[in-house]
Design a protein around this motif. Structure first.
Motif, PDB file in Angstrom:
ATOM      1  N   ALA A 243       0.816  -1.214   0.000  1.00 41.85           N
ATOM      2  CA  ALA A 243       0.000   0.000   0.000  1.00 41.85           C
ATOM      3  C   ALA A 243       0.851   1.266   0.000  1.00 41.85           C
ATOM      4  O   ALA A 243       0.441   2.301  -0.523  1.00 41.85           O
ATOM      5  N   ARG A 244       2.024   1.187   0.598  1.00 44.62           N
ATOM      6  CA  ARG A 244       2.861   2.385   0.766  1.00 44.62           C
ATOM      7  C   ARG A 244       4.287   2.093   0.308  1.00 44.62           C
ATOM      8  O   ARG A 244       5.198   1.938   1.105  1.00 44.62           O
ATOM      9  N   PRO A 245       4.496   2.046  -1.009  1.00 43.49           N
ATOM     10  CA  PRO A 245       5.826   1.705  -1.508  1.00 43.49           C
ATOM     11  C   PRO A 245       6.898   2.700  -1.083  1.00 43.49           C
ATOM     12  O   PRO A 245       8.084   2.382  -1.135  1.00 43.49           O
ATOM     13  N   ASP A 246       6.490   3.904  -0.669  1.00 45.11           N
ATOM     14  CA  ASP A 246       7.493   4.923  -0.347  1.00 45.11           C
ATOM     15  C   ASP A 246       7.887   4.953   1.133  1.00 45.11           C
ATOM     16  O   ASP A 246       8.820   5.632   1.516  1.00 45.11           O
ATOM     17  N   LEU A 247       7.153   4.225   1.978  1.00 46.15           N
ATOM     18  CA  LEU A 247       7.455   4.241   3.414  1.00 46.15           C
ATOM     19  C   LEU A 247       8.786   3.535   3.681  1.00 46.15           C
ATOM     20  O   LEU A 247       9.094   2.534   3.060  1.00 46.15           O
ATOM     21  N   PHE A 248       9.567   4.058   4.623  1.00 43.40           N
ATOM     22  CA  PHE A 248      10.832   3.420   4.981  1.00 43.40           C
ATOM     23  C   PHE A 248      10.554   2.461   6.136  1.00 43.40           C
ATOM     24  O   PHE A 248      10.080   2.866   7.186  1.00 43.40           O
ATOM     25  N   ILE A 249      10.847   1.164   5.941  1.00 45.73           N
ATOM     26  CA  ILE A 249      10.511   0.164   6.955  1.00 45.73           C
ATOM     27  C   ILE A 249      11.778  -0.437   7.563  1.00 45.73           C
ATOM     28  O   ILE A 249      12.615  -0.984   6.847  1.00 45.73           O
TER      29      ILE A 249
ATOM     30  N   ARG B 103      18.118  14.891 -18.494  1.00 45.00           N
ATOM     31  CA  ARG B 103      18.192  13.566 -19.115  1.00 45.00           C
ATOM     32  C   ARG B 103      17.118  12.575 -18.676  1.00 45.00           C
ATOM     33  O   ARG B 103      16.925  11.561 -19.316  1.00 45.00           O
ATOM     34  N   GLY B 104      16.417  12.847 -17.551  1.00 46.24           N
ATOM     35  CA  GLY B 104      15.460  11.857 -17.048  1.00 46.24           C
ATOM     36  C   GLY B 104      16.148  10.817 -16.181  1.00 46.24           C
ATOM     37  O   GLY B 104      17.388  10.784 -16.086  1.00 46.24           O
ATOM     38  N   VAL B 105      15.329   9.989 -15.527  1.00 44.29           N
ATOM     39  CA  VAL B 105      15.843   9.043 -14.540  1.00 44.29           C
ATOM     40  C   VAL B 105      15.187   7.683 -14.780  1.00 44.29           C
ATOM     41  O   VAL B 105      13.984   7.603 -15.010  1.00 44.29           O
ATOM     42  N   THR B 106      15.983   6.621 -14.759  1.00 40.71           N
ATOM     43  CA  THR B 106      15.416   5.285 -14.970  1.00 40.71           C
ATOM     44  C   THR B 106      14.798   4.750 -13.671  1.00 40.71           C
ATOM     45  O   THR B 106      15.117   5.227 -12.585  1.00 40.71           O
TER      46      THR B 106
ATOM     47  N   LEU C 135      15.141   3.280  -7.810  1.00 39.91           N
ATOM     48  CA  LEU C 135      15.215   2.242  -6.770  1.00 39.91           C
ATOM     49  C   LEU C 135      16.542   2.321  -6.031  1.00 39.91           C
ATOM     50  O   LEU C 135      16.606   2.207  -4.810  1.00 39.91           O
ATOM     51  N   GLU C 136      17.599   2.553  -6.788  1.00 37.03           N
ATOM     52  CA  GLU C 136      18.926   2.562  -6.194  1.00 37.03           C
ATOM     53  C   GLU C 136      19.144   3.802  -5.328  1.00 37.03           C
ATOM     54  O   GLU C 136      19.661   3.723  -4.222  1.00 37.03           O
ATOM     55  N   GLN C 137      18.708   4.961  -5.828  1.00 37.07           N
ATOM     56  CA  GLN C 137      19.050   6.204  -5.132  1.00 37.07           C
ATOM     57  C   GLN C 137      18.015   6.643  -4.118  1.00 37.07           C
ATOM     58  O   GLN C 137      18.346   7.327  -3.155  1.00 37.07           O
ATOM     59  N   VAL C 138      16.746   6.321  -4.351  1.00 39.63           N
ATOM     60  CA  VAL C 138      15.719   6.765  -3.421  1.00 39.63           C
ATOM     61  C   VAL C 138      15.361   5.655  -2.430  1.00 39.63           C
ATOM     62  O   VAL C 138      15.107   5.906  -1.270  1.00 39.63           O
TER      63      VAL C 138
ATOM     64  N   ARG D 290       7.659  -2.034 -10.161  1.00 39.28           N
ATOM     65  CA  ARG D 290       6.306  -1.486 -10.032  1.00 39.28           C
ATOM     66  C   ARG D 290       6.160  -0.722  -8.725  1.00 39.28           C
ATOM     67  O   ARG D 290       5.271   0.109  -8.573  1.00 39.28           O
ATOM     68  N   THR D 291       7.053  -0.976  -7.754  1.00 41.07           N
ATOM     69  CA  THR D 291       7.102  -0.169  -6.543  1.00 41.07           C
ATOM     70  C   THR D 291       7.268   1.307  -6.918  1.00 41.07           C
ATOM     71  O   THR D 291       6.610   2.180  -6.367  1.00 41.07           O
ATOM     72  N   VAL D 292       8.155   1.555  -7.882  1.00 46.72           N
ATOM     73  CA  VAL D 292       8.391   2.921  -8.347  1.00 46.72           C
ATOM     74  C   VAL D 292       7.124   3.461  -9.007  1.00 46.72           C
ATOM     75  O   VAL D 292       6.662   4.567  -8.712  1.00 46.72           O
ATOM     76  N   ASP D 293       6.528   2.656  -9.892  1.00 40.94           N
ATOM     77  CA  ASP D 293       5.362   3.124 -10.638  1.00 40.94           C
ATOM     78  C   ASP D 293       4.192   3.457  -9.714  1.00 40.94           C
ATOM     79  O   ASP D 293       3.477   4.446  -9.921  1.00 40.94           O
ATOM     80  N   MET D 294       4.007   2.630  -8.667  1.00 37.99           N
ATOM     81  CA  MET D 294       2.908   2.893  -7.726  1.00 37.99           C
ATOM     82  C   MET D 294       3.148   4.185  -6.946  1.00 37.99           C
ATOM     83  O   MET D 294       2.232   4.970  -6.704  1.00 37.99           O
TER      84      MET D 294
END
Ligand code: CA
Length: 226
Positions: A69-75, A169-172, A177-180, A190-194
């Motif tokens: 539900a929360r792909p951005d939360l730090f766990i 240039r944009g970001v892949t 995933l690597e930097q954030v 899909r974690t990123v896409d969500m």
């Protein structure tokens, strides 16, 4: 940061609350699996300290539900000593980091500080940006459009900083995933896409036709204005 503490042992729970609050974070705490899932899936936190053995269920399952539900939360999982199995399961369920009980105050605070560094800016990044009628205050984690102010999570702010930094240039997805996330490698893209979909619903005039976080076909995402 806004931190959720999930721990059923009352003395440890209150020690964790005091410790984290002492560092200037906002803290709420819960003591069982259901409350943890409910609070963790809400939009109120940047980071969760999650015990594995909980009344009503396993912290691993809670982690998996919250991650969906929360792909951005730090766990950060709190695992028992010698329980290699739980570390592996926790990371497989989408945890960002873990500490082994019993842990010292300094060790835990170091992990939280490391999470905060991953989520906040690199020196020299712009903190206030304006694009397509939306004002982004990344230091305070808010987006404002007309009189409508919306809170952003620390991870969403980190994504916007990265996109702005590489606006030429944009970001892949892998870079995100690597930097954030500093993902251990097996977090699905899909974690990123969500997370981007959630972010767009907060900042875009029309999320179905984004002009701030634009899709670059076959690559990833880019800042709307070059
Ligand atoms: Ca426990």
């Amino acid at each position: 940061m806004r931190i959720l503490v999930v721990e059923d042992e009352p003395a440890l729970r209150s020690a964790l609350e005091d410790l984290v609050r002492g560092e200037g974070h906002d803290v709420e705490s819960v003591a069982d699996a259901d409350s943890a899932t409910e609070a963790g899936c809400s939009d109120r936190f940047d980071l969760i300290l999650l015990d594995v053995m909980l009344p009503g269920g396993s912290g691993i399952d809670v982690c998996r539900s919250i991650r969906a539900a929360r792909p951005d939360l730090f766990i950060v999982m709190l695992t028992a000593r010698g329980s290699e199995d739980n570390k592996v399961k926790g990371l497989g369920a989408g945890a960002d980091d873990y500490v082994t009980k019993p842990f010292g105050a300094r060790e835990l605070l170091a992990r939280i500080a490391s999470a905060e560094r991953r989520l906040t800016s690199a020196a020299g990044d712009a903190e206030e940006l304006e694009i397509d009628g939306c004002r982004l205050d990344l230091g305070r984690c808010v987006a404002r459009r007309d009189d409508d102010e919306r809170p952003l999570t620390a991870r969403e702010a980190a994504i916007l900083r990265l996109l702005h930094r590489h606006r030429k240039r944009g970001v892949t997805r892998s870079e995100l995933l690597e930097q954030v996330w500093r993902a251990p490698g097996d977090l699905p893209t899909r974690t990123v896409d969500m997370t981007i979909a959630n972010l767009r619903s907060k900042i875009e005039q029309d999320p179905s036709s984004p002009r701030i976080v634009v899709t670059v076909k076959g690559i990833g995402y880019a800042w709307g204005e070059p």
